[in-house]
Enzyme design. Structure first.
Site, mmCIF file in Angstrom:
data_model
loop_
_atom_site.group_PDB
_atom_site.id
_atom_site.type_symbol
_atom_site.label_atom_id
_atom_site.label_comp_id
_atom_site.label_asym_id
_atom_site.label_seq_id
_atom_site.Cartn_x
_atom_site.Cartn_y
_atom_site.Cartn_z
ATOM 1 N N LYS A 11 0.750 -1.154 -0.117
ATOM 2 C CA LYS A 11 0.088 -0.215 -0.012
ATOM 3 C C LYS A 11 0.872 1.371 0.163
ATOM 4 C CE LYS A 11 -4.505 -1.645 0.973
ATOM 5 N NZ LYS A 11 -5.790 -1.454 1.789
ATOM 6 N N LYS A 38 -4.338 -10.317 -5.991
ATOM 7 C CA LYS A 38 -5.762 -10.509 -5.459
ATOM 8 C C LYS A 38 -6.888 -9.744 -6.048
ATOM 9 C CE LYS A 38 -6.253 -7.956 -1.166
ATOM 10 N NZ LYS A 38 -6.913 -7.997 -0.018
ATOM 11 N N LYS A 62 -11.389 -4.602 -3.812
ATOM 12 C CA LYS A 62 -12.344 -3.631 -3.879
ATOM 13 C C LYS A 62 -12.066 -2.202 -4.219
ATOM 14 C CE LYS A 62 -13.905 -3.863 0.578
ATOM 15 N NZ LYS A 62 -12.470 -3.655 1.511
HETATM 16 P P1 ATP Z 1 -8.838 -3.210 0.324
HETATM 17 O O1 ATP Z 1 -8.892 -3.412 -1.222
HETATM 18 O O2 ATP Z 1 -9.595 -1.667 0.437
HETATM 19 O O3 ATP Z 1 -7.477 -3.141 0.777
HETATM 20 P P2 ATP Z 1 -9.712 -5.831 0.701
HETATM 21 O O4 ATP Z 1 -10.994 -6.001 0.073
HETATM 22 O O5 ATP Z 1 -8.489 -6.274 0.330
HETATM 23 O O6 ATP Z 1 -9.705 -4.166 0.836
HETATM 24 P P3 ATP Z 1 -10.907 -5.881 3.451
HETATM 25 O O7 ATP Z 1 -12.151 -5.142 3.605
HETATM 26 O O8 ATP Z 1 -9.948 -5.341 4.447
HETATM 27 O O9 ATP Z 1 -10.065 -6.216 2.129
HETATM 28 O O10 ATP Z 1 -11.317 -7.466 3.688
HETATM 29 C C1 ATP Z 1 -12.350 -8.006 4.226
HETATM 30 C C2 ATP Z 1 -12.268 -9.458 4.204
HETATM 31 O O11 ATP Z 1 -12.181 -10.034 2.756
HETATM 32 C C3 ATP Z 1 -10.758 -9.970 5.003
HETATM 33 O O12 ATP Z 1 -11.020 -10.873 5.529
HETATM 34 C C4 ATP Z 1 -10.033 -10.343 3.643
HETATM 35 O O13 ATP Z 1 -8.802 -11.560 3.955
HETATM 36 C C5 ATP Z 1 -11.040 -10.861 2.831
HETATM 37 N N1 ATP Z 1 -10.698 -10.709 1.327
HETATM 38 C C6 ATP Z 1 -10.229 -9.554 0.775
HETATM 39 N N2 ATP Z 1 -9.738 -9.781 -0.670
HETATM 40 C C7 ATP Z 1 -10.007 -11.187 -0.872
HETATM 41 C C8 ATP Z 1 -9.778 -11.944 -1.906
HETATM 42 N N3 ATP Z 1 -9.365 -11.491 -3.123
HETATM 43 N N4 ATP Z 1 -10.020 -13.444 -1.832
HETATM 44 C C9 ATP Z 1 -10.281 -13.842 -0.731
HETATM 45 N N5 ATP Z 1 -10.501 -13.272 0.541
HETATM 46 C C10 ATP Z 1 -10.350 -11.687 0.403
#
Ligand code: ATP
Ligand code: LTN
Length: 343
Positions: free
Chosen positions: A126, A208, A211
């Site tokens: 990040k 990965k 969002k």
């Molecule tokens: P950002 O992109 O804003 O960093 P994020 O989508 O990576 O956010 P969070 O909202 O912090 O993640 O995560 C919520 C949950 O979703 C966490 O348990 C994280 O491990 C899971 N998660 C996020 N992205 C993935 C993915 N691509 N596959 C599986 N699990 C995920």
């Protein structure tokens, strides 16, 4: 002399384990968030004492537009209800409405080493993608996450595989504090589901699904309409080899197989057998349809909850009150041990 009979002690009901997890309101949650985390939350909530939060304090480690953030916090809160979490059974709350999170995070900052935070891969990633705003909050993000977890004495934390390193730090911080002051915190275990733990980007299957990815074609959002989902899955990047099976160098297909398996419960061998002699076009259509059906009930319930903002606010307030009761108990214990003078 009359013998005094003592009633045999009734066996104590075994205390249920506690789980806690959070999701950031940093955008519209994706299929990755759903399959990697949210879907497991619902399953586990039926079995454990549980608390789930919208991690809005974490979201401001990256610059947010206040109006958008306000909207996203309530959207993600509505989503937690839409996936079937029941506010009568689970504590569902918004992190910033429970001040103990910020308070404990500050204290734990003083029990965390600069060196161990510098090793966090999410921080390294990040600080590259937000090079103009490498703030101290982004650096200390895992300490706030440790506070979230340790406040509730959580035994188990259901997260996607990307959060494993943060979970290890939460354990280290908890153990260190317990080592200095005696048992204060329960040391949490990660709960990482077998399938869906790492859903990859549809445009770059080495990354990965996220969002906050600037390219909307890289993710399916949980609120996407069926036509949009079909379009995004059809345009997912794959290889040119043509066979539907799990293999090296087939990251795009491997990812779609993982998604399909999560939505249908079929294992990879069955999927390969079902699609033998068929091409990627047929497979992508099947994956798209499975995702549409998986997300349909979530989207419909979400739309219903979003129509009643007063109900959402009421549920959030109720959740914050229950969460505060537990969190403050731990915080008081910690403050006493550190030597603060309580009012
Ligand atoms: P950002 O992109 O804003 O960093 P994020 O989508 O990576 O956010 P969070 O909202 O912090 O993640 O995560 C919520 C949950 O979703 C966490 O348990 C994280 O491990 C899971 N998660 C996020 N992205 C993935 C993915 N691509 N596959 C599986 N699990 C995920
Ligand atoms: N950093 C987490 C979100 C999060 C979290 C938590 C997860 C914040 N606090 C506590 C589990 C427990 C992420 O998933 N990106």
């Amino acid at each position: 002399m009359e013998e005094i009979k003592v009633a045999p002690e009734a066996p104590k009901p075994e205390k249920k384990k506690t789980i806690l997890s959070c999701i950031q309101p940093s955008g519209i949650p994706t299929l990755g968030n759903y399959l990697g985390a949210l879907k497991n939350w619902k399953l586990l909530a039926d079995e454990f004492d549980s608390a789930f939060a919208v991690a809005d304090l974490h979201a401001i480690t990256v610059r947010q537009d206040p109006q958008k953030l306000r909207k996203q916090i309530m959207e993600v809160f509505a989503l937690l209800l839409a996936i079937g979490l029941d506010p009568e059974k689970s504590i569902i709350f918004i992190q910033s409405q429970v001040p103990a999170h910020s308070q404990l995070a500050w204290i734990l900052n003083c029990y965390t080493q600069f060196g161990e935070m510098s090793r966090m891969t999410q921080f390294k990633d990040k600080s590259q993608s937000h090079a103009d705003n490498v703030n101290v909050g982004l650096f200390a993000y895992p300490v706030l996450m440790a506070a979230d977890i340790l406040l509730y004495q959580a035994d188990l934390v259901p997260v996607g595989a990307d959060q494993k390193q943060h979970l290890e730090i939460a354990r280290d911080i908890g153990n260190r504090f317990n080592g200095i002051y005696g048992k204060t915190f329960t040391i949490p275990e990660p709960y990482i589901g077998k399938s869906g733990a790492r859903v990859m980007s549809l445009q770059d299957p080495m990354k990965k699904m996220s969002k906050s990815d600037p390219n909307p074609k890289s993710f399916v959002s949980v609120f996407d309409q069926p036509e949009t989902i079909m379009k995004k899955i059809r345009s997912a990047v794959t290889d040119s080899e043509g066979g539907v099976y799990y293999g090296e160098g087939k990251d795009g297909i491997n990812n779609l197989m993982g998604i399909y398996s999560c939505c249908t419960g079929l294992d990879y061998d069955q999927i390969t057998a079902d699609f033998s002699g068929k091409g990627y076009g047929d497979f992508k259509n099947a994956v798209g349809e499975a995702v549409v059906e998986e997300l349909r009930p979530v989207r419909e319930r979400y739309e219903m909850f979003m129509k009643d903002q007063a109900y959402l606010k009421e549920m959030a307030a109720k959740g914050a009150e229950s969460a505060s009761r537990i969190a403050n108990r731990t915080l008081t214990k910690v403050m006493k041990k550190c030597g603060f003078v309580l009012p």
